[in-house]
Design a protein around this motif. Structure first.
Motif, PDB file in Angstrom:
ATOM      1  N   VAL A   1       0.852  -1.190   0.000  1.00 22.31           N
ATOM      2  CA  VAL A   1       0.000   0.000   0.000  1.00 22.31           C
ATOM      3  C   VAL A   1       0.890   1.243   0.000  1.00 22.31           C
ATOM      4  O   VAL A   1       1.802   1.370   0.830  1.00 22.31           O
ATOM      5  N   VAL A   2       0.631   2.128  -0.942  1.00 25.32           N
ATOM      6  CA  VAL A   2       1.284   3.439  -0.984  1.00 25.32           C
ATOM      7  C   VAL A   2       0.207   4.466  -0.642  1.00 25.32           C
ATOM      8  O   VAL A   2      -0.780   4.578  -1.369  1.00 25.32           O
ATOM      9  N   PRO A   3       0.358   5.219   0.449  1.00 25.01           N
ATOM     10  CA  PRO A   3      -0.737   6.077   0.917  1.00 25.01           C
ATOM     11  C   PRO A   3      -0.820   7.436   0.222  1.00 25.01           C
ATOM     12  O   PRO A   3      -1.345   8.384   0.792  1.00 25.01           O
ATOM     13  N   PHE A   4      -0.312   7.508  -1.009  1.00 27.30           N
ATOM     14  CA  PHE A   4      -0.352   8.734  -1.805  1.00 27.30           C
ATOM     15  C   PHE A   4      -0.632   8.367  -3.258  1.00 27.30           C
ATOM     16  O   PHE A   4      -0.505   7.193  -3.638  1.00 27.30           O
ATOM     17  N   PRO A   5      -0.976   9.337  -4.101  1.00 23.57           N
ATOM     18  CA  PRO A   5      -1.235   9.036  -5.506  1.00 23.57           C
ATOM     19  C   PRO A   5       0.009   8.506  -6.219  1.00 23.57           C
ATOM     20  O   PRO A   5       1.137   8.660  -5.729  1.00 23.57           O
ATOM     21  N   PRO A   6      -0.167   7.895  -7.382  1.00 26.01           N
ATOM     22  CA  PRO A   6       0.984   7.386  -8.143  1.00 26.01           C
ATOM     23  C   PRO A   6       1.942   8.504  -8.549  1.00 26.01           C
ATOM     24  O   PRO A   6       1.555   9.658  -8.690  1.00 26.01           O
ATOM     25  N   GLY A   7       3.216   8.126  -8.711  1.00 28.60           N
ATOM     26  CA  GLY A   7       4.189   9.061  -9.269  1.00 28.60           C
ATOM     27  C   GLY A   7       5.256   9.540  -8.319  1.00 28.60           C
ATOM     28  O   GLY A   7       6.331   9.944  -8.753  1.00 28.60           O
TER      29      GLY A   7
ATOM     30  N   PRO B   1      -4.592   6.989  -1.343  1.00 25.44           N
ATOM     31  CA  PRO B   1      -4.346   8.346  -0.835  1.00 25.44           C
ATOM     32  C   PRO B   1      -5.474   8.820   0.063  1.00 25.44           C
ATOM     33  O   PRO B   1      -6.592   8.293   0.014  1.00 25.44           O
ATOM     34  N   GLY B   2      -5.144   9.831   0.863  1.00 32.94           N
ATOM     35  CA  GLY B   2      -6.156  10.430   1.721  1.00 32.94           C
ATOM     36  C   GLY B   2      -5.612  10.796   3.076  1.00 32.94           C
ATOM     37  O   GLY B   2      -4.808  10.058   3.661  1.00 32.94           O
ATOM     38  N   ALA B   3      -6.008  11.970   3.557  1.00 40.50           N
ATOM     39  CA  ALA B   3      -5.673  12.435   4.908  1.00 40.50           C
ATOM     40  C   ALA B   3      -4.177  12.426   5.167  1.00 40.50           C
ATOM     41  O   ALA B   3      -3.711  11.952   6.207  1.00 40.50           O
ATOM     42  N   SER B   4      -3.400  12.950   4.205  1.00 40.19           N
ATOM     43  CA  SER B   4      -1.937  13.063   4.361  1.00 40.19           C
ATOM     44  C   SER B   4      -1.268  11.719   4.633  1.00 40.19           C
ATOM     45  O   SER B   4      -0.314  11.630   5.400  1.00 40.19           O
ATOM     46  N   GLY B   5      -1.787  10.678   4.005  1.00 41.77           N
ATOM     47  CA  GLY B   5      -1.197   9.355   4.151  1.00 41.77           C
ATOM     48  C   GLY B   5      -1.810   8.507   5.239  1.00 41.77           C
ATOM     49  O   GLY B   5      -1.492   7.312   5.351  1.00 41.77           O
ATOM     50  N   VAL B   6      -2.698   9.080   6.041  1.00 37.07           N
ATOM     51  CA  VAL B   6      -3.262   8.348   7.180  1.00 37.07           C
ATOM     52  C   VAL B   6      -4.175   7.209   6.722  1.00 37.07           C
ATOM     53  O   VAL B   6      -4.174   6.120   7.311  1.00 37.07           O
ATOM     54  N   THR B   7      -4.940   7.436   5.656  1.00 37.51           N
ATOM     55  CA  THR B   7      -5.891   6.418   5.187  1.00 37.51           C
ATOM     56  C   THR B   7      -5.179   5.112   4.863  1.00 37.51           C
ATOM     57  O   THR B   7      -5.598   4.027   5.299  1.00 37.51           O
TER      58      THR B   7
ATOM     59  N   LEU C   1       1.654  -4.722   3.209  1.00 37.77           N
ATOM     60  CA  LEU C   1       2.757  -3.872   3.654  1.00 37.77           C
ATOM     61  C   LEU C   1       2.475  -2.418   3.307  1.00 37.77           C
ATOM     62  O   LEU C   1       1.619  -2.123   2.463  1.00 37.77           O
ATOM     63  N   LEU C   2       3.208  -1.525   3.937  1.00 36.27           N
ATOM     64  CA  LEU C   2       3.050  -0.091   3.731  1.00 36.27           C
ATOM     65  C   LEU C   2       4.380   0.506   3.288  1.00 36.27           C
ATOM     66  O   LEU C   2       5.377   0.401   3.996  1.00 36.27           O
ATOM     67  N   MET C   3       4.397   1.140   2.100  1.00 31.50           N
ATOM     68  CA  MET C   3       5.564   1.898   1.648  1.00 31.50           C
ATOM     69  C   MET C   3       5.212   3.376   1.753  1.00 31.50           C
ATOM     70  O   MET C   3       4.330   3.863   1.039  1.00 31.50           O
ATOM     71  N   THR C   4       5.892   4.085   2.647  1.00 32.58           N
ATOM     72  CA  THR C   4       5.475   5.446   2.952  1.00 32.58           C
ATOM     73  C   THR C   4       6.662   6.371   3.160  1.00 32.58           C
ATOM     74  O   THR C   4       7.716   5.934   3.625  1.00 32.58           O
ATOM     75  N   PRO C   5       6.503   7.643   2.828  1.00 32.50           N
ATOM     76  CA  PRO C   5       7.521   8.620   3.214  1.00 32.50           C
ATOM     77  C   PRO C   5       7.390   8.935   4.695  1.00 32.50           C
ATOM     78  O   PRO C   5       6.452   8.480   5.362  1.00 32.50           O
TER      79      PRO C   5
END
Length: 324
Positions: A36-42, A70-76, A91-95
């Motif tokens: 899961v990437v909690p932001f839009p593609p790119g 995406p959503g809520a600054s990555g919280v979703t 899994l979660l890939m996140t900044p």
């Protein structure tokens, strides 16, 4: 079933979990893996997840699916993974906005703890944050900026309220005693565009996003927020080496699993990801996107979370920073 048969059955059932606890090779993966990437593609985490995911799929013979939530600054996306079955298949890939969100958002909006609710897996890469100025400001390094900034107000940007760039600016204001005003934007692209157009004085931006503007003269690089000089950012010295040792803000991407994921599964994920990051085509693709490969494991990722919390928390509290 007699006592002997019952005991044999219990031992057979316990063996797989005993193996996991002892760190022996697990039977993993047994089905498709979702990153899961909690932001839009790119963005960097999305590129990272897709490049690594493709290679893991080929190595394991199991699909590795990248799902953007995406959503809520990555919280979703983070909360979705937090609630997933802790078996390594989600899994979660996140900044590292992942670390900031609970600090700058309400407990109801970001109801997770980045240390207590997740298991660190890997720290594959980071990007170098650059402080850049519009040429009309007339400064070329930190010393010139400080002299100017004590006499006149200066605006800065770098995405929205509560972002790592916002935190970096508050750290700069505090360390150098500058008259800085943050101008939030809904995303890095409009923040960068407004600075290039001359509407904003300064921008904190990943080097990869600003490289063309820096080379073409539309922006002037004043330094990086990394601890050490990097070959990927030629000609730019860290602010930490320009008299401001505490001005270090890392922008990293990390891979997390839900709390309770077996250690042997995490160890295998870490080992496989390290192998993937050694592949020349993977390194070339990630470096082309402006990332610096760190190839850190669970301990390095846990350390990065701990350092960010120690660095960000007092700045957020002292300045009462809240997300938009």
């Amino acid at each position: 079933m007699n006592r002997k048969q019952a005991l044999a059955t219990l031992i057979a059932l316990a063996l797989p979990w005993t193996a996991l606890a002892q760190g022996t090779e697990p039977n993993f993966p047994t089905k498709a893996i979702t990153i899961v990437v909690p932001f839009p593609p790119g963005g960097s985490p999305d590129v990272l997840a897709r490049v690594i995911g493709d290679k893991l799929s080929a190595r394991w013979g199991q699909p590795v699916v990248v799902e953007n939530r995406p959503g809520a600054s990555g919280v979703t996306g983070a909360q979705h993974v937090m609630r997933a079955t802790p078996d390594g298949h989600t899994l979660l890939m996140t900044p590292n906005t992942f670390v900031l969100a609970p600090l700058v958002m309400s407990a109801q909006a970001a109801n997770y703890d980045p240390q207590a609710d997740f298991a660190p897996v890997a720290l594959p890469s980071k990007t170098v944050l650059v402080l850049a100025a519009h040429p009309r400001l007339g400064v070329k390094n930190m010393a010139e900026l400080v002299r100017l900034g004590k006499d006149r107000p200066i605006t800065y940007t770098g995405s929205g309220n509560g972002s790592p760039q916002h935190i970096a600016g508050e750290m700069l204001r505090q360390a150098a005693g500058l008259n800085l005003t943050f101008v939030p934007h809904r995303g890095l692209a409009p923040a960068l565009a407004d600075t290039v157009a001359g509407h904003i004085d300064l921008v904190f931006v990943p080097y990869g996003a600003a490289a063309g503007h820096l080379k073409g003269g539309a922006l002037v690089g004043l330094g990086t927020l990394d601890e050490e000089p990097q070959a990927a950012t030629p000609g730019l010295q860290p602010l930490a080496r320009q008299g401001y040792p505490d001005l270090v803000v890392s922008v990293w991407s990390g891979l997390f699993a839900p709390k309770g994921t077996p250690p042997a599964v995490i160890a295998r994920l870490d080992r496989e990801i390290k192998a993937v990051l050694q592949m020349p085509d993977v390194r070339a693709r990630l470096e082309q996107s402006g990332q610096i490969i760190t190839a850190g494991g669970p301990e390095e990722l846990a350390g990065a979370v701990k350092r960010d919390l120690a660095s960000f928390t007092p700045i957020v509290r002292a300045n009462r920073i809240k997300a938009e």
